[in-house]
Design an enzyme around this catalytic site. Structure first.
Site, mmCIF file in Angstrom:
data_model
loop_
_atom_site.group_PDB
_atom_site.id
_atom_site.type_symbol
_atom_site.label_atom_id
_atom_site.label_comp_id
_atom_site.label_asym_id
_atom_site.label_seq_id
_atom_site.Cartn_x
_atom_site.Cartn_y
_atom_site.Cartn_z
ATOM 1 C CG ASP A 7 14.551 -7.324 3.799
ATOM 2 O OD1 ASP A 7 16.277 -6.902 4.556
ATOM 3 O OD2 ASP A 7 14.751 -6.565 2.601
ATOM 4 C CD GLU A 52 24.501 2.457 -9.846
ATOM 5 O OE1 GLU A 52 24.224 3.007 -9.361
ATOM 6 O OE2 GLU A 52 25.570 3.523 -10.395
ATOM 7 C CG HIS A 57 14.789 -2.304 -4.546
ATOM 8 N ND1 HIS A 57 14.584 -1.215 -6.120
ATOM 9 C CD2 HIS A 57 15.501 -1.716 -3.669
ATOM 10 C CE1 HIS A 57 14.618 -0.270 -5.328
ATOM 11 N NE2 HIS A 57 15.788 -0.248 -4.607
ATOM 12 C CG ASP A 155 15.408 -10.603 0.613
ATOM 13 O OD1 ASP A 155 14.564 -11.134 0.133
ATOM 14 O OD2 ASP A 155 15.820 -9.148 0.671
#
Length: 225
Positions: A7, A52, A57, A155
């Site tokens: 990821d 954004e 994250h 993730d």
């Protein structure tokens, strides 16, 4: 069989617009089981962090400035993944970013055939249903309550569990065990051979010895009326 769950986190959606990778995580599977080995790096993208992306994250420009650039960790990354299959959710996105970074270093791209896209697997298995990672965790009862931000390593850990479920979960193992048991029973049946019954009648000496032993018993039950 070795596979790598992978990821990335990025500054945006499109590397052709100057967006870069800010985190890569890889988690090793052998025969679909996590081995505990992983590789993870935060990466200095050499640019600003859009609000954004930061909201997704939580990795700030100031934090990432302390970490190595992709060029400094590229060989480590390639050495870890080797030529093994890459298990990625929405593989097209991550592969585009990784290959864009490799292109900047004039290195060959990773082939698209190296990736296993769990997003496509989920869409085929559950057509019309939400197929993002959170939705799949809910579907399979995987606890993701600690996922307040997107993080590459977390993730990967969640995706490893989702991937197992997409492949059939624990039932796959149970099915293999059942097949193994049946196969063993069939094999054992085939190995049985007919043998002539052996003679088990007692000899006269054995009968005499038995009678002498009975005489030594005091007040035996079979002697009572």
């Amino acid at each position: 069989m070795r596979e790598i769950v992978l990821d990335t986190e990025t500054t945006g959606f499109d590397p052709t617009e100057g967006h870069r990778i800010v985190e890569i995580a890889c988690l090793e599977l052998v025969n679909h089981v996590q081995t505990g080995r992983h590789w993870r790096r935060f990466i200095n993208p050499e640019r600003d962090m859009p609000a954004e992306a930061f909201a997704v994250h939580g990795l700030s420009e100031e934090f990432l400035r302390q970490h190595p650039k992709f060029a400094e960790v590229a060989q480590e990354f390639l050495d870890f993944i080797e030529d093994d299959k890459l298990v990625i959710h929405n593989a097209e996105f991550d592969m585009r970013f990784i290959n864009a970074e490799l292109a900047l270093l004039e290195r060959p791209p990773l082939p698209s055939t190296q990736a296993i896209d769990t997003l496509q697997i989920a869409r085929k298995r559950f057509p019309g249903a939400p197929a993002n990672l959170d939705a799949l965790c809910r579907r399979f009862g995987i606890d993701n309550s600690h996922r307040t931000h997107h993080g590459a390593l977390l993730d990967c850990q969640l995706l490893a569990e989702v991937y197992l479920e997409l492949r059939g979960g624990q039932q796959q193992g149970l099915a293999l065990a059942s097949v193994s048991t049946v196969s063993s029973e069939v094999q054992n049946a085939e190995e049985r051979r007919f043998r002539e019954p052996r003679h088990h009648a007692a000899t006269q000496a054995e009968r005499d010895a038995h009678a002498q032993m009975l005489e030594k018993l005091k007040d035996p039950l079979w002697a009572k009326k």
